[in-house]
Design an enzyme around this catalytic site. Structure first.
Site, PDB file in Angstrom:
ATOM      1  CG  ASP A 123      11.518   3.191   4.808  1.00 17.16           C
ATOM      2  OD1 ASP A 123      11.622   3.070   6.039  1.00 17.16           O
ATOM      3  OD2 ASP A 123      10.473   3.555   4.237  1.00 17.16           O
ATOM      4  CG  LEU A 162       2.975  -1.045   5.188  1.00 23.67           C
ATOM      5  CD1 LEU A 162       1.821  -1.855   4.632  1.00 23.67           C
ATOM      6  CD2 LEU A 162       3.494  -1.695   6.472  1.00 23.67           C
ATOM      7  N   GLY A 163       6.979   1.085   3.280  1.00 26.14           N
ATOM      8  CA  GLY A 163       8.186   1.117   2.458  1.00 26.14           C
ATOM      9  C   GLY A 163       7.958   0.977   0.959  1.00 26.14           C
ATOM     10  N   PRO A 197       0.830  -1.213   0.000  1.00 27.75           N
ATOM     11  CG  PRO A 197      -0.744  -1.545   1.685  1.00 27.75           C
ATOM     12  CD  PRO A 197       0.550  -2.089   1.138  1.00 27.75           C
TER      13      PRO A 197
HETATM   14  O1  PMV Z   1       6.627   6.069   7.102  1.00 23.65           O
HETATM   15  P1  PMV Z   1       7.822   5.222   6.780  1.00 23.65           P
HETATM   16  O2  PMV Z   1       7.692   3.832   7.213  1.00 23.65           O
HETATM   17  O3  PMV Z   1       8.394   5.420   5.449  1.00 23.65           O
HETATM   18  O4  PMV Z   1       8.990   5.548   7.792  1.00 23.65           O
HETATM   19  C1  PMV Z   1       9.314   6.749   8.273  1.00 23.65           C
HETATM   20  C2  PMV Z   1      10.280   6.552   9.370  1.00 23.65           C
HETATM   21  C3  PMV Z   1      10.705   7.855   9.971  1.00 23.65           C
HETATM   22  O5  PMV Z   1      11.571   7.526  11.057  1.00 23.65           O
HETATM   23  C4  PMV Z   1       9.519   8.641  10.499  1.00 23.65           C
HETATM   24  C5  PMV Z   1      11.446   8.709   8.951  1.00 23.65           C
HETATM   25  C6  PMV Z   1      12.797   8.149   8.541  1.00 23.65           C
HETATM   26  O6  PMV Z   1      13.305   8.598   7.507  1.00 23.65           O
HETATM   27  O7  PMV Z   1      13.365   7.302   9.247  1.00 23.65           O
END
Ligand code: PMV
Length: 313
Positions: free
Chosen positions: A152, A106-107, A101
């Protein structure tokens, strides 16, 4: 030249989102039940340098030259060709699809970039090593996130649980006793950039309070790594609940996320929290196999729009 098909998994952050942007450790794991897929195939009768991109889920069916510099698909292809030092590749077509999604924590963006880098470099006959693939996905993340931590692209490239500290070499670890996760979607898209930007502003106005929260989240991530390595899954659950409390204090949760988290906790999950940027997107819960059905029912009744079961091992 033969066609090449590659895929890359989704991911969830178990501990440490947001604090990871400011140098604290975080833990993320791949989610193999969802993935992005890219097929690179030759374009017969087209002149060198022509690259066609087909991504029906985002309504793209164009020559890459027509896509802007900030288009993430084109950016991933351009960064890969640059890494390969190729200006005029043989004509090819990329077909891009994904079951991850969008804007849900969820990357999906990083998975598509990783799969593109692998498909294009394999098609050209010079497959890139993981380190370069991860760096390409990181460059593309920067276009959209502003200040991504790099977690990610790292977990998705290496497809292993990672203990991640910004700017440091990747650390993997052993999962002593595999544990099950339930991932549940609020159905509310939430671009990470906005939540990350808001946290930055809040940090600027209340530096001491936020620094303290970040450090406390960092401590939780350290304890969680030890718990995973020792097979203490009950403890892992309580650390998740604690981490969610700090994310609420940072104002990155939402009524919908809290409702799902509380429903999971009340139905017997070992622990639950939001995962990723927050505000919308997904929550995660560590659940004993015997309690899965009860927790799934409770989360569904609390408004979950989709659920994924995965095992961390
Ligand atoms: O929303 P996501 O899973 O893409 O992750 C963001 C994670 C954060 O720590 C909020 C931002 C980051 O770049 O690490």
């Amino acid at each position: 030249m033969p066609a090449f098909s590659t895929s890359a998994p989704g991911k969830v952050i178990l501990f440490g989102e947001h604090a990871v942007v400011y140098g604290q450790p975080a833990i993320a794991v791949p989610v193999k039940e969802i993935s992005a897929k890219v097929i690179a195939s030759p374009l017969i009768n087209a002149s060198r340098g022509v690259i066609r991109i087909e991504a029906p889920q985002v309504s793209i069916d164009s020559d890459m030259a027509e896509l802007s510099d900030t288009d993430p698909l084109a950016a991933a292809v351009r960064a890969t060709l640059k890494a390969l030092e190729i200006e005029q590749p043989p004509a090819f077509k990329l077909h891009i699809s994904s079951s991850i999604p969008l804007a849900a924590g969820l990357g999906s963006g990083a998975a598509v970039s990783v799969a593109i880098a692998r498909a294009v470099s394999a098609f050209i006959g010079k497959p890139l090593p993981d380190e370069r693939v991860s760096a390409i996905a990181f460059e593309v993340e920067k276009l959209h996130h502003g200040t991504p931590s790099g977690i990610d692209n790292t977990v998705i490239t290496y497809k292993k649980p990672v203990y991640f500290v910004r700017g440091e070499p990747i650390q993997t670890f052993q999962v002593a006793v595999p544990f099950s996760l339930l991932i549940a979607d609020t159905g509310i898209p939430s671009p990470t950039r906005i939540a990350v930007g808001d946290v930055r502003m809040a940090l600027e106005s209340e530096p001491e309070r936020f620094d303290k929260i970040f450090r406390q989240i960092g401590e939780i991530a350290k304890k969680a790594k030890n718990a995973i390595e020792a097979g203490e899954n009950q403890k892992l659950g309580s650390l998740m609940n604690e981490n969610h409390g700090y994310l609420k204090e940072m104002n990155v949760s939402s009524a919908e996320l809290d409702k799902l988290v509380e429903a999971a906790q009340a139905a017997g999950a070992l622990g639950a929290k939001l995962s990723g940027g927050g505000r919308g997107g997904n929550m995660i819960a560590v659940v004993n196999t015997n309690d899965f059905e009860a927790v799934e029912k409770a989360i569904q009744a609390a408004g979950a729009k989709g659920m994924i079961r995965t095992t961390v091992q």
